[in-house]
Scaffold this active site. Structure first.
Site, short mmCIF file in Angstrom:
data_model
loop_
_atom_site.label_atom_id
_atom_site.label_comp_id
_atom_site.label_asym_id
_atom_site.label_seq_id
_atom_site.Cartn_x
_atom_site.Cartn_y
_atom_site.Cartn_z
N ASN A 1 9.64 54.63 -24.53
CA ASN A 1 9.42 55.73 -25.48
C ASN A 1 8.12 56.46 -25.19
O ASN A 1 8.07 57.69 -25.25
CB ASN A 1 9.46 55.22 -26.91
N HIS B 1 12.89 53.22 -34.88
CA HIS B 1 13.61 51.95 -35.05
C HIS B 1 15.03 52.13 -34.52
O HIS B 1 15.67 53.15 -34.80
CB HIS B 1 13.62 51.57 -36.53
N LYS C 1 1.83 39.73 -37.15
CA LYS C 1 0.89 40.66 -37.79
C LYS C 1 -0.46 40.48 -37.10
O LYS C 1 -0.60 39.64 -36.20
CB LYS C 1 0.78 40.38 -39.28
N MET D 1 5.65 45.24 -31.94
CA MET D 1 6.45 44.19 -32.55
C MET D 1 5.73 43.44 -33.67
O MET D 1 6.08 42.30 -33.98
CB MET D 1 6.92 43.20 -31.48
N ARG D 2 4.73 44.08 -34.28
CA ARG D 2 4.06 43.43 -35.42
C ARG D 2 4.10 44.36 -36.62
O ARG D 2 4.24 45.57 -36.47
CB ARG D 2 2.60 43.13 -35.09
N GLY E 1 7.51 50.32 -22.79
CA GLY E 1 6.92 51.65 -23.00
C GLY E 1 7.80 52.81 -22.60
O GLY E 1 7.30 53.89 -22.28
N ASN F 1 7.04 55.47 -36.74
CA ASN F 1 7.71 54.45 -35.93
C ASN F 1 9.10 54.94 -35.56
O ASN F 1 9.68 55.78 -36.25
CB ASN F 1 7.83 53.15 -36.74
C1 GRF Z 1 12.77 50.57 -28.94
O1 GRF Z 1 14.13 50.24 -28.91
C2 GRF Z 1 12.31 50.90 -30.33
O2 GRF Z 1 13.31 51.40 -31.14
C3 GRF Z 1 11.89 49.56 -30.85
O3 GRF Z 1 11.35 48.89 -29.74
C4 GRF Z 1 11.90 49.40 -28.55
C5 GRF Z 1 10.76 49.81 -27.67
O4 GRF Z 1 11.12 50.10 -26.37
N1 GRF Z 1 10.98 49.74 -31.97
P1 GRF Z 1 10.07 50.73 -25.36
O5 GRF Z 1 8.90 49.77 -25.21
O6 GRF Z 1 9.65 52.07 -25.88
O7 GRF Z 1 10.84 50.83 -24.07
#
Ligand code: GRF
Length: 195
Positions: free
Chosen positions: A16, A113, A67, A94-95, A14, A111
């Site tokens: 982000n 990426h 999924k 991750m789904r 988490g 999202n």
């Molecule tokens: C990030 O690198 C994002 O780009 C990818 O999953 C990771 C999530 O990291 N989709 P976090 O859980 O936000 O630390």
């Protein structure tokens, strides 16, 4: 003034989400996080949400790994609808998102990426970048559609790939870029939304 109402969905630590909370706290992002959902009971993102006093939802999916079954996703969509959110923010989820969630929030799911899409879709994109020998990597914020990392691009941030990079060092550099880019793009959307 109206603020953008967000829900966040994740599977991991988490970081982000933490950057989004920090941007809200410092006044750089005019938004509120109304709900955080995760598909793993021990996901760090749930602990972060609880510490921040944000409501949480644990996605319970016993059948699939990549999924959600339509019934489980319908429950999630209903929680999102009840939370009355403008936008769903995927942050390390991750789904693959499918209907009914996609249908309930058309062009309202974004999202981030860890690659310069359309290059290196899918898992461990930083490792794909290293394997391909590219000199530049980065991250992309995009709208979510029914594909895997295929939706319309909103913004990208570049980072260099250094000669002695490992998968871990490159991923860490990309994550620093993510933590700046995601809140900034959310603020851009907040300004468009409320005006
Ligand atoms: C990030 O690198 C994002 O780009 C990818 O999953 C990771 C999530 O990291 N989709 P976090 O859980 O936000 O630390």
């Amino acid at each position: 003034m109206k603020r953008l109402q967000l829900a966040v969905i994740g599977s991991g630590k988490g970081s982000n989400f933490a950057s989004i909370l920090q941007a809200i706290g410092s006044g750089q992002l005019a938004a509120d996080v109304r709900l955080v959902a995760a598909d793993k009971p021990d996901a760090g993102i749930l602990d972060l949400a609880r510490s921040a006093g944000v409501e949480t939802h644990l996605i319970d999916e016993p059948r699939f790994k990549t999924k959600l079954s339509p019934g489980t996703e319908a429950i999630l969509a209903e929680r999102m609808r009840a939370a009355d959110v403008d936008l769903i923010v995927l942050a390390g989820y991750m789904r693959v998102v499918k209907s009914p969630l996609l249908d309930a929030f058309p062009k309202r799911i974004i999202n981030i990426h860890p690659s310069l899409l359309p290059a290196f879709r899918g898992l461990t994109a930083w490792q794909q970048a290293l394997d391909a020998g590219v000199k530049e990597a980065g991250c992309t914020v995009h709208w979510v559609d029914a594909g895997v990392d295929t939706g319309e691009l909103l913004a990208q941030s570049y980072v260099p790939v250094l000669p002695d990079d490992t998968a871990a060092s490159l991923h860490a550099r990309i994550q620093v870029a993510e933590h700046a880019l995601y809140p900034r793009i959310l603020q851009t959307l907040a300004e468009e939304w409320v005006s």
